[in-house]
Scaffold this active site. Structure first.
Site: not given
Length: 525
Positions: A58, A88, A200, A284, A287, A332, A416
């Site tokens: 791949y 990309h 990646n 609150y 404290r 990844f 994906e």
């Protein structure tokens, strides 16, 4: 805390958040040793062998994503790697800060230097050169879904290696080709798998996480100081911070905050003045600081520990183990960091939430403090409207607390089919911390104003000095003025971690015995 490193060997030394920030800021010099170069060369040779073989691997001799079954010839592998970066680079939105982009390069160098990605030493040298010359790629902030790595931002980050995209040089955005030509350099020609190895990874998510580790730490440490000053201004009790009480529920964050509050209030005349008052218990927001601040510290500690694992991990795909083994896995995937960042985001928002409550409490008046923290009100609104700002910021933070990691939208034609959205986790967590810094700045102003009304009584040495140093920047308010200027100055002090710096300086200069108790797992290292 600054890194004690002056040089750092990528792939050999262990990277931490503080060292990564030092490298990105030019305070630490990065290098690549001969041993790491040899490891890179061996991995590169393995990739070349696979690219020329007949077994489909791949991203090396196949296409990418849904094209993983498409065979790529040895002659086309270089074109494939260039096309990966170009195709990309689809990021949109405002460019990220230069420091964030530089952090991404630092983190990518450390990941690639492990020697499992087939990256050529020359490619590593070019990334290192960009860092050393402070030539920073322009990277849009949007476009990553946080699985298959931060593909779009990493593609933009490394376009300059092939002569494409834009870079910042001396604060100006310029075409990469121009800048390379001015330095006598030509674009690189990427070898098999190099483009894939570059895009990646989780470096966009991780860079935001590193910055979050530092900025949230500063907020946590300064929130304790500001909270202690507010206790003094409102004559709160120190009893809720008693160690024996917290040992009965010994969360590390709670113990740490309770200890800091005790030490910050030690030796206070203000506390002694009302030790026998008739108040049974404080609200609150005063404290329960150890429980609330402590829970946020626990979340921060979890983030820091996971970030350090990520900074020294291999997040590529496929991972090249040897000449015959390249495993296509899921290193990844950003989920491990995405969930921790979302947790830290909630921790930051809650720190602001309780801070706003203390501000509101200070405006109510009583116990020697005038309403709205000003004697002459009516014609003057005093500090009333500052709390409107914190209310708005707290509300905005609440809307940003929805965990991005709870969402997933399939991509890559279903290949994906589960993504982390960790890039969104990182971006919005930084928004929340930015709002928190402003909330704490406003609490600092109101706490200091209340503190002033306790004079001539003195607090402990640290709070006295911090109040004096604040007054060098922002004066006591007797009448209304443009408080936006005060907020801006106080915000700068918080962002620069000045309260943390002053606390350390006073403790060290006066040899206060409790400084050592703050050197704990809750420090950045």
């Amino acid at each position: 805390m600054k890194s004690t490193f002056t040089t750092f060997a990528y792939g050999e030394d262990r990277l931490t958040s503080s060292i990564a920030l030092g490298l990105a800021r030019g305070q630490v010099q990065g290098r690549i040793s001969d041993a790491v170069r040899a490891k890179l060369t061996r991995s590169q040779a393995s990739v070349h062998q696979m690219a020329n073989g007949n077994v489909p691997v791949y991203g090396i001799n196949t296409g990418f994503g849904p094209l993983c079954t498409t065979t790529i010839s040895a002659e086309q592998t270089k074109l494939l790697q260039r096309n990966l970066l170009i195709s990309h680079a689809v990021g949109v939105g405002t460019p990220i800060a230069e420091e964030t982009a530089r952090l991404m390069m630092v983190l990518k160098l450390q990941a690639l230097a492990q020697g499992y990605s087939g990256i050529a030493p020359a490619t590593m040298d070019r990334i290192l050169w960009l860092l050393d010359q402070r030539i920073t790629p322009v990277v849009p902030c949007q476009g990553s879904v946080g699985a298959s790595g931060d593909l779009a931002p990493l593609a933009h980050l490394f376009l300059p290696l092939i002569g494409e995209g834009e870079v910042y040089l001396k604060g100006e955005s310029r075409p990469t080709k121009e800048v390379l030509a001015e330095h006598g350099l030509t674009p690189l020609e990427l070898g098999p798998k190099e483009g894939l190895g570059l895009i990646n990874g989780t470096q966009f998510i991780a860079a935001h996480a590193v910055q979050l580790v530092e900025r949230l730490h500063h907020c946590l440490s300064q929130a304790d100081v500001i909270g202690a000053m507010m206790i003094e201004g409102l004559q709160g009790s120190i009893k809720p911070f008693t160690e024996a009480l917290h040992q009965l529920r010994p969360y590390p964050g709670n113990l740490h905050v309770a200890d800091r509050l005790r030490q910050l209030l030690a030796g206070s005349e203000i506390l002694e003045d009302h030790i026998d008052c008739d108040r049974v218990q404080d609200p609150y927001s005063l404290r329960c600081m150890p429980q609330v601040h402590g829970a946020s510290r626990t979340a921060w500690l979890h983030l820091r520990e996971l970030v350090e694992i990520e900074l020294n991990a291999v997040t590529d795909n496929p991972v090249v183990l040897d000449d015959e083994t390249a495993i296509s896995g899921g290193n990844f995937h950003g989920q491990p960091l995405a969930m921790a960042i979302d947790y830290a985001c909630l921790a930051a928002a809650e720190l602001g939430n309780i801070s706003d409550r203390r501000i509101y409490l200070a405006l109510e008046g009583g116990h020697g403090i005038p309403q709205l923290l000003m004697e002459d009100t009516g014609v003057n609104s005093g500090y009333m409207i500052l709390q409107y700002t914190t209310a708005a910021l707290v509300s905005e933070n609440k809307t940003l607390c929805f965990p991005a990691s709870a969402d997933s939208i399939p991509t890559s034609l279903g290949q994906e089919d589960h993504v982390s959205m960790g890039s969104i986790s990182g971006r919005k967590a930084m928004q929340v911390v930015g709002n928190l810094e402003k909330i704490l700045a406003i609490e600092l102003l109101t706490a200091a104003q209340a503190f002033e009304f306790r004079k001539p009584l003195q607090s402990g040495p640290i709070l006295n000095v911090i109040h004096e140093k604040l007054r060098e920047k922002v004066s006591f308010a007797e009448v209304d003025r443009v408080f936006a200027q005060d907020i801006r100055l106080a915000t700068e002090l918080i962002q620069e971690a000045k309260l943390l710096q002053w606390t350390t300086e006073v403790a060290e200069s006066r040899q206060l015995p409790y400084r050592a108790t703050w050197e704990s797992e809750f420090e950045i290292y």
